[in-house]
Design a protein around this motif. Structure first.
Motif, PDB file in Angstrom:
ATOM      1  N   TYR A  80      70.719  63.638-120.309  1.00  0.00           N
ATOM      2  CA  TYR A  80      69.850  64.745-119.903  1.00  0.00           C
ATOM      3  C   TYR A  80      69.912  64.952-118.388  1.00  0.00           C
ATOM      4  O   TYR A  80      70.060  64.021-117.620  1.00  0.00           O
ATOM      5  CB  TYR A  80      68.402  64.436-120.275  1.00  0.00           C
ATOM      6  CG  TYR A  80      68.054  64.564-121.742  1.00  0.00           C
ATOM      7  CD1 TYR A  80      69.010  64.423-122.739  1.00  0.00           C
ATOM      8  CD2 TYR A  80      66.744  64.822-122.128  1.00  0.00           C
ATOM      9  CE1 TYR A  80      68.668  64.530-124.078  1.00  0.00           C
ATOM     10  CE2 TYR A  80      66.396  64.927-123.466  1.00  0.00           C
ATOM     11  CZ  TYR A  80      67.361  64.778-124.438  1.00  0.00           C
ATOM     12  OH  TYR A  80      67.006  64.886-125.755  1.00  0.00           O
ATOM     13  N   TRP A  85      70.748  67.496-122.764  1.00  0.00           N
ATOM     14  CA  TRP A  85      69.845  68.608-122.428  1.00  0.00           C
ATOM     15  C   TRP A  85      69.803  68.850-120.916  1.00  0.00           C
ATOM     16  O   TRP A  85      69.927  67.934-120.115  1.00  0.00           O
ATOM     17  CB  TRP A  85      68.418  68.268-122.864  1.00  0.00           C
ATOM     18  CG  TRP A  85      68.134  68.465-124.307  1.00  0.00           C
ATOM     19  CD1 TRP A  85      68.999  68.283-125.352  1.00  0.00           C
ATOM     20  CD2 TRP A  85      66.884  68.852-124.890  1.00  0.00           C
ATOM     21  NE1 TRP A  85      68.355  68.537-126.530  1.00  0.00           N
ATOM     22  CE2 TRP A  85      67.068  68.879-126.287  1.00  0.00           C
ATOM     23  CE3 TRP A  85      65.628  69.176-124.367  1.00  0.00           C
ATOM     24  CZ2 TRP A  85      66.031  69.222-127.162  1.00  0.00           C
ATOM     25  CZ3 TRP A  85      64.605  69.510-125.243  1.00  0.00           C
ATOM     26  CH2 TRP A  85      64.803  69.536-126.625  1.00  0.00           C
ATOM     27  N   LEU A 139      59.240  69.571-124.793  1.00  0.00           N
ATOM     28  CA  LEU A 139      58.730  70.048-126.070  1.00  0.00           C
ATOM     29  C   LEU A 139      57.983  68.948-126.792  1.00  0.00           C
ATOM     30  O   LEU A 139      57.573  69.084-127.916  1.00  0.00           O
ATOM     31  CB  LEU A 139      59.879  70.578-126.924  1.00  0.00           C
ATOM     32  CG  LEU A 139      60.582  71.797-126.295  1.00  0.00           C
ATOM     33  CD1 LEU A 139      61.896  72.077-126.987  1.00  0.00           C
ATOM     34  CD2 LEU A 139      59.694  73.016-126.330  1.00  0.00           C
ATOM     35  N   GLY A 140      57.801  67.827-126.118  1.00  0.00           N
ATOM     36  CA  GLY A 140      57.074  66.714-126.709  1.00  0.00           C
ATOM     37  C   GLY A 140      56.941  65.638-125.665  1.00  0.00           C
ATOM     38  O   GLY A 140      57.546  65.715-124.592  1.00  0.00           O
ATOM     39  N   ALA A 141      56.156  64.625-126.006  1.00  0.00           N
ATOM     40  CA  ALA A 141      55.918  63.560-125.031  1.00  0.00           C
ATOM     41  C   ALA A 141      57.171  62.760-124.729  1.00  0.00           C
ATOM     42  O   ALA A 141      57.303  62.185-123.658  1.00  0.00           O
ATOM     43  CB  ALA A 141      54.826  62.641-125.546  1.00  0.00           C
ATOM     44  N   ASP A 142      58.099  62.733-125.715  1.00  0.00           N
ATOM     45  CA  ASP A 142      59.331  61.972-125.463  1.00  0.00           C
ATOM     46  C   ASP A 142      60.212  62.689-124.435  1.00  0.00           C
ATOM     47  O   ASP A 142      60.838  62.064-123.585  1.00  0.00           O
ATOM     48  CB  ASP A 142      60.098  61.682-126.762  1.00  0.00           C
ATOM     49  CG  ASP A 142      60.057  62.837-127.742  1.00  0.00           C
ATOM     50  OD1 ASP A 142      59.700  63.957-127.330  1.00  0.00           O
ATOM     51  OD2 ASP A 142      60.382  62.618-128.919  1.00  0.00           O
ATOM     52  N   ASP A 143      60.245  64.038-124.511  1.00  0.00           N
ATOM     53  CA  ASP A 143      60.981  64.787-123.489  1.00  0.00           C
ATOM     54  C   ASP A 143      60.298  64.630-122.132  1.00  0.00           C
ATOM     55  O   ASP A 143      60.948  64.573-121.095  1.00  0.00           O
ATOM     56  CB  ASP A 143      61.018  66.284-123.799  1.00  0.00           C
ATOM     57  CG  ASP A 143      61.553  66.578-125.178  1.00  0.00           C
ATOM     58  OD1 ASP A 143      62.445  65.850-125.619  1.00  0.00           O
ATOM     59  OD2 ASP A 143      61.076  67.534-125.801  1.00  0.00           O
ATOM     60  N   ILE A 177      61.271  61.760-120.044  1.00  0.00           N
ATOM     61  CA  ILE A 177      62.583  61.920-119.406  1.00  0.00           C
ATOM     62  C   ILE A 177      62.472  62.871-118.220  1.00  0.00           C
ATOM     63  O   ILE A 177      63.131  62.714-117.206  1.00  0.00           O
ATOM     64  CB  ILE A 177      63.617  62.392-120.460  1.00  0.00           C
ATOM     65  CG1 ILE A 177      63.656  61.404-121.633  1.00  0.00           C
ATOM     66  CG2 ILE A 177      64.994  62.526-119.848  1.00  0.00           C
ATOM     67  CD1 ILE A 177      64.501  61.846-122.807  1.00  0.00           C
ATOM     68  N   ILE A 183      48.869  60.733-123.991  1.00  0.00           N
ATOM     69  CA  ILE A 183      50.284  60.953-123.688  1.00  0.00           C
ATOM     70  C   ILE A 183      50.516  60.806-122.186  1.00  0.00           C
ATOM     71  O   ILE A 183      51.484  60.175-121.750  1.00  0.00           O
ATOM     72  CB  ILE A 183      50.736  62.338-124.198  1.00  0.00           C
ATOM     73  CG1 ILE A 183      50.732  62.354-125.725  1.00  0.00           C
ATOM     74  CG2 ILE A 183      52.112  62.690-123.662  1.00  0.00           C
ATOM     75  CD1 ILE A 183      50.923  63.716-126.345  1.00  0.00           C
ATOM     76  N   ASP A 204      53.040  58.183-120.778  1.00  0.00           N
ATOM     77  CA  ASP A 204      54.233  58.662-120.088  1.00  0.00           C
ATOM     78  C   ASP A 204      54.280  58.204-118.627  1.00  0.00           C
ATOM     79  O   ASP A 204      55.190  58.579-117.894  1.00  0.00           O
ATOM     80  CB  ASP A 204      54.333  60.193-120.195  1.00  0.00           C
ATOM     81  CG  ASP A 204      54.868  60.627-121.564  1.00  0.00           C
ATOM     82  OD1 ASP A 204      55.157  59.741-122.388  1.00  0.00           O
ATOM     83  OD2 ASP A 204      55.006  61.830-121.812  1.00  0.00           O
TER      84      ASP A 204
END
Lengths: 308, 651
Positions: B57, B76, B428-432, B435, B465, B469
């Motif tokens: 990414y 990405w 688009l989510g906590a995982d993105d 990053i 989150i 994060d």
């Protein structure tokens, strides 16, 4: 519903004589994307060559005394159903039991679920999931040496009250044998779909939308649809953002929503297909090689079968 | 050429080496890149970087000037917000390639994933192969070239720029249209293709914005000033505000847009009281000296914390909604009071940077004014997820306020009705988000605190989150927060009141046993008393926007969106802005901030506390059943009888 964020992985060896080791490959892939979910890790593994009347069950029973007591309750309920226990083992916070059983699976599965939290049921499927990294779970459950034809893996970042193993993935299709799901995303028409299935007497044991996908697909398969047909209709029926992998006794498949909001990449050659959230997971399988990876397009699905 | 081997060093160490070598004029080869994220993030030198393999990414993200080559595929967000230079990828690129670019050449020999070129502003993004769906989504400018086929919804909601497609176009997006291609454009394309050795023999089709949907055909009518009190329903149901709303909608045929926040009465900090009788505090010039108000934010993961002389910040307000003069006055006042300013959306001007002692640089979904250089000269980085006044919705800046100067700093065409996207292209989510945060940390060498701003919606989930994060701190903005422009229905009815928001956030953090992530509360904080109550409830600090603006001359006419602000605050019209006297208003805001400090100190003195964090819930009661229910504080209506207004020391 708890929100989830995660990394997913799946692999299928096309040739039954592959020297590759499923457990170790899945650990490698999940280790590559552990940054997407450091809290818990899970595996859906398929054993080789089981006899038709054998069922593998895994339960969350807790540790120590609590585990032994719960296992005793489980076994008592099993005997009511005429299931004969062949093997049993308390390991980590789970109990693994193998039984000889040829009755109504759904009825038996629901009864089991009412005694203890079922992790998986199947003639081949065994789901192992717990808190910690892929290597932590391997240390607790000896995943690395597991040989098999296909399996799924998942890493999860939890936001619920406690990080507990039962909220981790993969999810078993409650009431159906041998079907597992790993999922990244969120199904927004969860309750509508769940109520629709509940009206038909299906039970749900979590509020997790991954369980819904598993049951949805299992129901389609039970009605005689192929896995491809089930995945195709899931793209129409499920709303939200999702990239998920499904595994059955003899294959794996993926489906990706039309918005492509959740990542998914794949690598396929003559020997295997591997699918993951990130390329780094695929690269780890072939260190030092420049892999030709590709990205499934939005709103698509595909399936692969293991060689028999 | 130097080489860096990712088999033996982490990406963080590799990027440090690459930055150092780049500054020394050395070119670098990256070995065993292994699709790792953030390779080459934060480069500001014209270094040549050869990546021997795949990148993950944000390859080459937040950069200015490098020339990057990637032998295989990228993940990405290729070239995220790249300002100049080039990236050439031999293989394929995943989703949102060329996101928010502002000038470079980004060339992908293979295919590009979905939403390529989202919110791009300048430069060229080219795919030798096909593009997936929604290429050119919300692009503001620049050139997107697809040699192969394009997927569905090409150019969805684009407002500027051009898209050229060599193959088949599956479908056009909303408000995109085909147009004739000019000879000179073809020549330019051919030259570009030859320069990057892309084989292409066919003919291009051209797609641009149709301009039918993203324009308001009619601007908001000028209206008379209705005082804020009159605008609330406390003055009767069919009051002047309601009648005006109806008659304006009768002209517009759509929802109304206005400035400021919710006008209806909601449970708020004013429904809480200190048990201690504060009305008897005598004026005391030594109050401030006797207490400790200073604090800091942002040391959670090793960044240089932001020091504050008191637990108060200036809330993020955009340069665009506000005039540059107002932004400078706020920056000056924050420096005089030794606290921290915030850019809001729309970039960081040199004048504001110079005036603010400390400033947080905010990143929004449109990436308007966002760039690596200002990240590096800011004191903190903040990712905006949403705001209290309109959680889940994007910003609106009417064409009148999009002057050439505003357009320049934001990198968009002047004079458009600007909608900022409601969400980030790459989150688009906590995982993105994990990053993304890591990208910010890489770009600023892990030295700047990274915070998140959350509009109060699903606070319970969102705050968890934020904690998970790894944000240094969270700014939590309640429904009473204001904005420069939003539909009035949204302002009144969407969101969670500030009081409920802080309670949900604290409960959620306790649920997961989280500690060490401070909350900065905002949304209708108007004085030192509110500040003290917020801190007693559990906030670490507060941020003030509306009250700072009012201190600096705002007359609260609610017409911020129109662009004709009579006091020169919410305007970009030079004639109106002339009325704003930067230095006197900066002093006014500063004096207001000092009154907050004095009130805080006096409240501490009245409690015999030495440190502001000795304030606790046990000092508070609730004056209304609603506030008691929300806060779980004891309901004590008898305290309504004792007005607690603190007189601000004069002179």
């Amino acid at each position: 519903m708890t929100k989830r964020m995660c990394g997913i992985a799946g692999i299928l060896y096309k040739d039954g004589t592959t020297p590759r080791v499923l457990g170790s490959d899945l650990i490698t892939m999940l280790d590559g994307c552990q940054h997407r979910g450091p809290d818990s890790t899970g595996f859906a593994l398929y054993h080789e060559g089981t006899e038709n009347d054998r069922l593998r069950l895994r339960f969350f029973v807790g540790e120590g005394e609590e585990g032994a007591t719960t296992l005793a309750r489980v076994k008592a309920k099993m005997s009511e159903f005429g299931a004969e226990v062949i093997e049993e083992e308390l390991i980590g916070s789970t109990a693994r039991v193998m039984v000889r059983f040829d009755g109504d699976l759904q009825e038996f599965a629901y009864a089991m679920e009412h005694v203890a939290k079922v992790v998986s049921i199947g003639s081949r499927l065994d789901i192992v999931k717990d808190i910690g990294s892929a290597h932590d779970v391997d240390n607790g459950y000896q995943i690395a040496e597991f040989k098999g034809s296909h399996g799924l893996g998942h890493v999860r970042l939890a936001t619920e009250s406690d990080v507990t193993p039962d909220a981790s993935h993969p999810f078993w299709a409650t009431g159906f044998a041998d079907i597992a799901i790993v999922h990244n995303g969120q199904i927004t028409n969860y309750w509508k779909m769940r109520r629709r299935l509940e009206k038909r007497a299906f039970e749900f044991n979590t509020d997790n939308d991954s369980e819904l996908i598993a049951v949805y697909l299992a129901d389609k398969l039970a009605q005689g649809h192929t896995l491809s047909e089930a995945l195709e209709s899931s793209i129409d029926d499920l709303d939200g953002t999702f990239s998920f992998l499904v595994s059955t006794q003899d294959g794996i498949g993926y489906a990706k929503d039309r918005l492509a909001a959740k990542p998914m990449v794949m690598y396929e050659d003559g020997d295997l297909v591997a699918i993951a959230s990130e390329v780094v997971s695929l690269n780890r399988l072939f260190p030092g090689e420049a892999l030709a990876t590709s990205e499934p397009t939005p709103g698509t699905y595909r399936t692969w079968r293991r060689s028999t | 050429m130097a080489s860096v081997d990712l088999a033996s060093v982490s990406v963080r160490e590799a990027n440090e080496q690459i930055r150092r070598l780049g500054a020394e004029g050395e070119d670098v080869e990256v070995l065993n890149s292994d699709a790792r994220h953030h390779i080459g993030v934060g480069l500001v030198h014209p270094i040549t970087l050869r990546i021997r393999g795949s990148a993950g990414y944000f390859c080459g993200g937040l950069t200015d000037g490098p020339r990057i080559e990637v032998d295989a595929n990228v993940g990405w967000g290729l070239a995220d917000n790249m300002l100049s230079g080039s990236i050439v990828v031999r293989g394929n690129a995943s989703a949102i390639a060329g996101v928010a670019i502002r000038g470079p050449d980004v060339v992908v020999h293979g295919n590009i994933g979905s939403r390529a070129g989202q919110v791009m502003k300048e430069g060229t993004l080219l795919a030798g192969g096909n593009a997936s769906f929604m290429a050119g989504y919300m692009m503001y400018g620049g050139r997107l070239v697809i040699c192969g086929d394009s997927g569905e919804q090409l150019g969805q909601d684009m407002t500027g720029g051009e898209i050229f497609v060599g193959g088949r176009i599956q479908s056009l997006g909303t408000d995109a249209t085909m147009t004739d291609i000019e000879e000179s454009e073809v020549d330019n394309l051919v030259e570009f293709l030859e320069r990057y050795k892309i084989p292409f023999k066919g003919r291009f089709q051209k797609v641009i914005n149709a301009g039918k949907l993203l324009r308001y055909a009619r601007s908001e009518p000028r209206v008379r000033v209705i005082p804020f009190f009159e605008a609330s329903e406390s003055t009767g149901y069919w009051n002047d505000k309601v009648k005006e709303d109806v008659s304006i909608k009768a002209q517009l045929g759509r929802y109304r847009i206005r400035g400021y926040g919710a006008a209806r009465a909601l449970p708020h900090l004013s429904d809480l009281a200190f048990k201690r009788d504060l009305s008897m505090i005598p004026p005391d010039s030594g109050a401030v000296e006797r207490v400790e108000l200073a604090t800091s934010l942002g040391g959670r993961v090793g960044a240089t914390p932001i020091d504050l002389s008191m637990p108060v910040m200036i809330a993020p307000m955009s340069y665009g909604a506000l005039s540059k003069s107002t932004k400078i006055a706020l920056a000056k006042a924050s420096a005089l009071s030794d606290i921290c300013d915030n850019t809001g959306e729309g970039g960081l001007s040199d004048e504001v940077r110079a005036a603010a002692k400390r400033i947080v640089f905010q990143c929004l979904g449109g990436r308007l004014g966002w760039n690596i250089h200002d990240m590096q000269r800011a004191d903190g980085i903040e990712i905006y997820i949403s705001q209290g006044a309109k959680p889940g919705l994007g910003g609106q800046l009417m064409a009148k306020k999009v002057t050439p100067e505003i357009a320049e700093i934001r990198g968009i065409p002047a004079g458009i009705d600007l909608r900022s996207p409601s969400r980030h292209p790459d989150v688009l989510g906590a995982d993105d988000l994990v990053i993304k945060v890591e990208e910010f940390r890489e770009a600023t060498e892990y030295m700047k605190p990274v915070s998140v701003k959350l509009g109060a919606g699903r606070v319970r989930d969102d705050i968890k989150i934020a904690y998970k994060d790894g944000f240094d701190y969270t700014c939590l903005d309640g429904l009473q927060g204001s904005t420069g422009a939003a539909s009035s229905e949204v302002l009144e009815f969407v969101g969670i009141p500030t009081l409920a928001a802080i309670m949900e956030a604290l409960d959620a953090l306790e649920e997961i046993g989280a500690s060490g992530m401070p909350i900065v509360l905002m949304g209708g904080i108007k004085d030192g008393l509110d500040t003290a109550k917020a801190i007693a409830l559990g906030a670490h600090a507060v941020a003030m926007g509306t009250s700072a603006i009012i201190a600096g001359g705002c007359i609260a006419c609610l017409q911020c969106h129109v662009g004709h602000c009579v006091v020169g605050i919410a305007t970009q019209d030079p004639e109106h802005e002339k009325r704003y006297q930067i230095d006197p208003e900066a002093l006014n805001i500063h004096r207001f901030l000092e009154s907050v400090r004095w009130q805080l100190a006096s409240i501490l003195n009245a409690h015999n506390y030495k440190n502001v964090y000795e304030l606790s819930r046990s000092d508070l009661v609730a004056l209304t059943p609603e506030a008691a229910k929300i806060t779980r504080l004891p309901y004590a209506p008898e305290y309504r009888e004792a007005p607690q207004r603190l007189q601000v020391a004069t002179g």
